[in-house]
Design a protein around this motif. Structure first.
Motif, PDB file in Angstrom:
ATOM      1  N   VAL A   1       8.042  -2.316 -25.026  1.00  0.00           N
ATOM      2  CA  VAL A   1       8.177  -1.381 -23.715  1.00  0.00           C
ATOM      3  C   VAL A   1       9.153  -0.040 -22.704  1.00  0.00           C
ATOM      4  O   VAL A   1       8.357   0.838 -22.023  1.00  0.00           O
ATOM      5  N   ILE A   2       9.475   0.350 -24.142  1.00  0.00           N
ATOM      6  CA  ILE A   2       9.496   2.084 -24.614  1.00  0.00           C
ATOM      7  C   ILE A   2       8.496   2.737 -24.063  1.00  0.00           C
ATOM      8  O   ILE A   2       8.211   3.844 -23.513  1.00  0.00           O
ATOM      9  N   ALA A   3       8.028   2.462 -25.208  1.00  0.00           N
ATOM     10  CA  ALA A   3       6.851   3.255 -25.610  1.00  0.00           C
ATOM     11  C   ALA A   3       5.519   3.149 -23.720  1.00  0.00           C
ATOM     12  O   ALA A   3       4.985   3.838 -23.562  1.00  0.00           O
ATOM     13  N   ASN A   4       5.746   2.500 -23.180  1.00  0.00           N
ATOM     14  CA  ASN A   4       5.057   2.094 -22.092  1.00  0.00           C
ATOM     15  C   ASN A   4       5.320   2.345 -20.687  1.00  0.00           C
ATOM     16  O   ASN A   4       4.753   3.164 -20.271  1.00  0.00           O
ATOM     17  N   TRP A   5       6.697   2.696 -20.748  1.00  0.00           N
ATOM     18  CA  TRP A   5       7.686   3.555 -20.304  1.00  0.00           C
ATOM     19  C   TRP A   5       7.212   5.204 -20.729  1.00  0.00           C
ATOM     20  O   TRP A   5       7.113   5.891 -19.141  1.00  0.00           O
ATOM     21  N   SER A   6       6.804   5.531 -22.154  1.00  0.00           N
ATOM     22  CA  SER A   6       7.381   6.794 -22.240  1.00  0.00           C
ATOM     23  C   SER A   6       5.520   7.542 -21.665  1.00  0.00           C
ATOM     24  O   SER A   6       5.308   8.602 -21.416  1.00  0.00           O
ATOM     25  N   PHE A   7       4.545   6.322 -22.182  1.00  0.00           N
ATOM     26  CA  PHE A   7       3.044   7.133 -21.686  1.00  0.00           C
ATOM     27  C   PHE A   7       2.371   7.019 -20.099  1.00  0.00           C
ATOM     28  O   PHE A   7       2.183   8.022 -20.103  1.00  0.00           O
ATOM     29  N   GLY A   8       3.867   6.455 -19.825  1.00  0.00           N
ATOM     30  CA  GLY A   8       3.539   6.550 -18.021  1.00  0.00           C
ATOM     31  C   GLY A   8       4.061   7.766 -16.989  1.00  0.00           C
ATOM     32  O   GLY A   8       3.202   8.524 -16.908  1.00  0.00           O
ATOM     33  N   LEU A   9       5.160   8.026 -17.765  1.00  0.00           N
ATOM     34  CA  LEU A   9       5.664   9.170 -17.713  1.00  0.00           C
ATOM     35  C   LEU A   9       4.729  10.359 -18.519  1.00  0.00           C
ATOM     36  O   LEU A   9       4.941  11.602 -17.876  1.00  0.00           O
ATOM     37  N   MET A  10       4.547  10.682 -19.850  1.00  0.00           N
ATOM     38  CA  MET A  10       3.440  11.421 -20.294  1.00  0.00           C
ATOM     39  C   MET A  10       2.216  12.103 -19.277  1.00  0.00           C
ATOM     40  O   MET A  10       2.502  12.597 -18.922  1.00  0.00           O
ATOM     41  N   ARG A  11       1.495  10.657 -19.156  1.00  0.00           N
ATOM     42  CA  ARG A  11       0.320  10.997 -18.069  1.00  0.00           C
ATOM     43  C   ARG A  11       0.861  11.554 -17.005  1.00  0.00           C
ATOM     44  O   ARG A  11       0.384  12.991 -15.986  1.00  0.00           O
ATOM     45  N   ASP A  12       1.987  10.989 -16.205  1.00  0.00           N
ATOM     46  CA  ASP A  12       1.742  11.915 -14.789  1.00  0.00           C
ATOM     47  C   ASP A  12       2.664  13.476 -14.861  1.00  0.00           C
ATOM     48  O   ASP A  12       1.700  14.093 -13.983  1.00  0.00           O
ATOM     49  N   THR A  13       3.550  13.270 -15.748  1.00  0.00           N
ATOM     50  CA  THR A  13       4.187  15.042 -16.000  1.00  0.00           C
ATOM     51  C   THR A  13       2.932  15.728 -16.359  1.00  0.00           C
ATOM     52  O   THR A  13       2.808  16.868 -15.600  1.00  0.00           O
ATOM     53  N   GLY A  14       2.002  15.173 -17.289  1.00  0.00           N
ATOM     54  CA  GLY A  14       1.427  16.401 -18.031  1.00  0.00           C
ATOM     55  C   GLY A  14      -0.192  16.227 -17.011  1.00  0.00           C
ATOM     56  O   GLY A  14      -0.410  17.424 -17.500  1.00  0.00           O
ATOM     57  N   GLY A  15      -0.126  15.766 -15.759  1.00  0.00           N
ATOM     58  CA  GLY A  15      -1.119  16.108 -15.458  1.00  0.00           C
ATOM     59  C   GLY A  15      -0.534  16.832 -13.694  1.00  0.00           C
ATOM     60  O   GLY A  15      -1.573  18.129 -13.015  1.00  0.00           O
ATOM     61  N   ILE A  16       0.152  16.530 -13.506  1.00  0.00           N
ATOM     62  CA  ILE A  16       1.131  17.865 -13.053  1.00  0.00           C
ATOM     63  C   ILE A  16       1.365  19.447 -13.752  1.00  0.00           C
ATOM     64  O   ILE A  16       0.997  19.978 -13.084  1.00  0.00           O
ATOM     65  N   LEU A  17       1.691  19.045 -14.702  1.00  0.00           N
ATOM     66  CA  LEU A  17       1.648  20.403 -15.524  1.00  0.00           C
ATOM     67  C   LEU A  17      -0.116  21.428 -16.010  1.00  0.00           C
ATOM     68  O   LEU A  17      -0.323  22.821 -15.835  1.00  0.00           O
ATOM     69  N   LEU A  18      -0.791  20.343 -15.368  1.00  0.00           N
ATOM     70  CA  LEU A  18      -2.096  21.230 -16.298  1.00  0.00           C
ATOM     71  C   LEU A  18      -2.446  21.084 -14.283  1.00  0.00           C
ATOM     72  O   LEU A  18      -3.900  21.228 -14.082  1.00  0.00           O
ATOM     73  N   ASP A  19      -1.839  21.007 -13.238  1.00  0.00           N
ATOM     74  CA  ASP A  19      -1.989  21.638 -12.192  1.00  0.00           C
ATOM     75  C   ASP A  19      -3.232  20.770 -11.278  1.00  0.00           C
ATOM     76  O   ASP A  19      -3.925  20.776 -10.799  1.00  0.00           O
ATOM     77  N   MET A  20      -3.756  19.255 -12.094  1.00  0.00           N
ATOM     78  CA  MET A  20      -4.180  18.604 -11.513  1.00  0.00           C
ATOM     79  C   MET A  20      -3.315  17.368 -10.027  1.00  0.00           C
ATOM     80  O   MET A  20      -2.196  17.943  -9.732  1.00  0.00           O
ATOM     81  N   ASN A  21      -4.793  17.554  -8.984  1.00  0.00           N
ATOM     82  CA  ASN A  21      -3.788  17.630  -7.436  1.00  0.00           C
ATOM     83  C   ASN A  21      -2.986  15.901  -7.676  1.00  0.00           C
ATOM     84  O   ASN A  21      -4.134  14.486  -7.761  1.00  0.00           O
ATOM     85  N   THR A  22      -2.503  15.665  -7.277  1.00  0.00           N
ATOM     86  CA  THR A  22      -1.282  13.960  -7.168  1.00  0.00           C
ATOM     87  C   THR A  22      -1.660  13.813  -6.050  1.00  0.00           C
ATOM     88  O   THR A  22      -0.845  12.988  -5.453  1.00  0.00           O
ATOM     89  N   ASP A  23      -1.913  15.041  -5.329  1.00  0.00           N
ATOM     90  CA  ASP A  23      -1.856  14.237  -3.769  1.00  0.00           C
ATOM     91  C   ASP A  23      -3.054  14.417  -2.872  1.00  0.00           C
ATOM     92  O   ASP A  23      -3.913  15.806  -2.455  1.00  0.00           O
ATOM     93  N   ARG A  24      -4.185  13.737  -3.190  1.00  0.00           N
ATOM     94  CA  ARG A  24      -5.336  13.134  -2.393  1.00  0.00           C
ATOM     95  C   ARG A  24      -5.608  13.573  -1.225  1.00  0.00           C
ATOM     96  O   ARG A  24      -6.790  14.314  -0.618  1.00  0.00           O
ATOM     97  N   LYS A  25      -4.437  13.298  -0.838  1.00  0.00           N
ATOM     98  CA  LYS A  25      -4.239  13.087   0.663  1.00  0.00           C
ATOM     99  C   LYS A  25      -4.208  14.192   1.471  1.00  0.00           C
ATOM    100  O   LYS A  25      -5.303  14.471   2.476  1.00  0.00           O
ATOM    101  N   MET A  26      -3.111  14.969   0.737  1.00  0.00           N
ATOM    102  CA  MET A  26      -3.471  16.668   1.294  1.00  0.00           C
ATOM    103  C   MET A  26      -4.156  17.151   0.986  1.00  0.00           C
ATOM    104  O   MET A  26      -5.106  18.005   2.872  1.00  0.00           O
ATOM    105  N   ALA A  27      -5.578  16.911   0.434  1.00  0.00           N
ATOM    106  CA  ALA A  27      -6.817  17.684   0.413  1.00  0.00           C
ATOM    107  C   ALA A  27      -7.456  17.507   1.720  1.00  0.00           C
ATOM    108  O   ALA A  27      -7.784  18.210   2.645  1.00  0.00           O
TER     109      ALA A  27
END
Length: 429
Positions: A334-360
């Motif tokens: 359970v903890i590993a699953n939560w960790s993966f989701g958090l790592m994926r989302d924050t890692g995308g932001i740190l790499l300047d991934m567009n997290t709000d496609r609607k804004m574009a």
């Protein structure tokens, strides 16, 4: 000819892109640390005085919990104190995402350690002192419940860093929005749906056809609102492909009669004002990942405590000693699953991934509604509730400068920083 301007809607702007609930979240995180530290001292001192190794061990475990929370608290404090530091070109809004990514790694390591210990106990069972272990697990659960209550913040008011516009729609994977205020209208060519949409922008009308064979033409229709006091307002529409959208925004309140004029005649429907739904801060653009990481830490600890209690009780009552390590394996997964989701989302932001496609899409639509073309567009997140856009525009209107587009795009809620490059091209002679 090209003109370039970098601004957040005006000269002399700041670059403070912290979440709306930053200071409140900072206080809550420090409060949880104080609670965990007090519990840690109580268990270590009590265990030492009464000779309970299990109590001392749980106190040391609580210290790691407080240490993990310290990452979030320090990130909040540092980001606030250095929010105006010119060394941070785009502010300190992303520091919370960096802290969240770090916490995700810590959570992953905790999951690995729990999993390793569980597998070891499967292979080499150890005697369990149920009389001490169960009460300690219960106390740990109570502390975690108190921590969750402190971090939830509902009793402190809205502190999720969300936009305070209405939320009449829900985002679906197909990119369409299921607006709550949708009115179905029967026409001679089939059913159409008229709704109010305001996800991150001032409210507008959207008109869609429920029949794939029915094509709606923006130039062949109009909408007029009639308010209780008799005031009227007309709306024209632009074709967005899958739906037609009004070019004009809808003033508050949203209680009026609507007259939809189509080629087959006029159709009248009523719209009533509904309670505002401010959301829960979990959308990608507004989510505070630092608070999310802190919350996951206490939730993970609470989940482990629940599983430990269940495993210990079953092991004690039925002599199923394997239940204790099994509960550990489940908790680790359970903890590993939560960790993966958090790592994926924050890692995308740190790499300047567009997290709000609607804004574009919104930026592009506003510019193209003005008759210009978007040559290049980049949108990325600067902090909770703060998006940045870099847009290159091609226009034949020699009077249009970057300030013209800043004024147009100022209506987009959440667009906190804008860089515009205007490429002016003369039309055919």
């Amino acid at each position: 000819m090209s003109r370039f301007e970098d601004a957040a809607f005006g000269a002399g702007h700041d670059h403070i892109f912290l979440g709306a609930g930053h200071e409140n979240n900072e206080r809550k995180t420090w409060a949880v640390i104080a609670l965990c530290s007090a519990m840690m001292l109580l268990e270590i001192v009590g265990g030492s005085l009464f000779g309970s190794l299990a109590l001392v061990a749980d106190g040391l475990h609580m210290s790691t919990h407080a240490g993990a929370m310290l990452i979030a608290a320090l990130a909040y404090t540092y980001a606030r104190k250095h929010a105006s530091d010119a060394r941070f070109v785009f502010g300190t809004g992303k520091l919370g995402d960096l802290a969240g990514f770090t916490s995700a790694i810590v959570l992953a390591m905790i999951a690995l350690l729990i999993g390793y210990e569980a597998v070891t106990r499967f292979l080499s069972p150890v005697p369990i002192h149920f009389g001490e272990a169960i009460p300690i697990a219960v106390v740990g659960l109570l502390v975690n419940i108190a921590s969750v209550w402190l971090l939830s913040g509902d009793h402190h008011g809205h502190s999720h860093g969300h936009s305070h516009g209405h939320s009449h729609g829900h985002d679906h994977d197909d990119g369409l929005d299921d607006e709550e205020e949708a009115q179905r209208i029967a026409t001679s060519s089939g059913m159409v749906s008229l709704s109010i949409f305001e996800d991150g922008v001032p409210p507008v009308f959207r008109l869609t056809s429920e029949s794939a064979s029915t094509k709606l033409a923006a130039s062949a229709l109009s909408v007029t609102t009639v308010r209780p006091d008799g005031a009227q307002q007309s709306f024209t529409f632009a074709d967005r492909g899958r739906y037609l959208e009004s070019k004009e925004e809808i003033p508050e309140p949203h209680a009026f009669k609507v007259i939809l004029r189509l080629p087959d005649g006029d159709h009248a429907v009523e719209f009533d004002e509904h309670p505002h739904d401010h959301g829960n801060g979990h959308d990608a653009a507004h989510r505070d990942h630092n608070m999310r990481a802190a919350y996951i830490h206490v939730m993970a600890d609470a989940a482990v405590s629940v599983l430990a209690i269940i495993g210990l009780v079953l092991a004690k009552e039925f002599n199923w000693l394997w239940m204790d390590p099994l509960a550990g394996v489940i908790g680790a997964l359970v903890i590993a699953n939560w960790s993966f989701g958090l790592m994926r989302d924050t890692g995308g932001i740190l790499l300047d991934m567009n997290t709000d496609r609607k804004m574009a899409d919104k930026v592009r639509n506003v510019i193209e509604d003005s008759g210009d073309n978007v040559l290049d567009l980049h949108v990325w997140r600067l902090g909770p509730g703060h998006m940045s856009a870099l847009v290159s525009v091609v226009t034949e209107d020699l009077q249009r400068n970057p300030a013209f587009y800043h004024e147009k795009l100022d209506r987009l809620q959440g667009l906190s920083h804008l860089t515009v490059e205007v490429n002016q091209m003369r039309g055919p002679v």
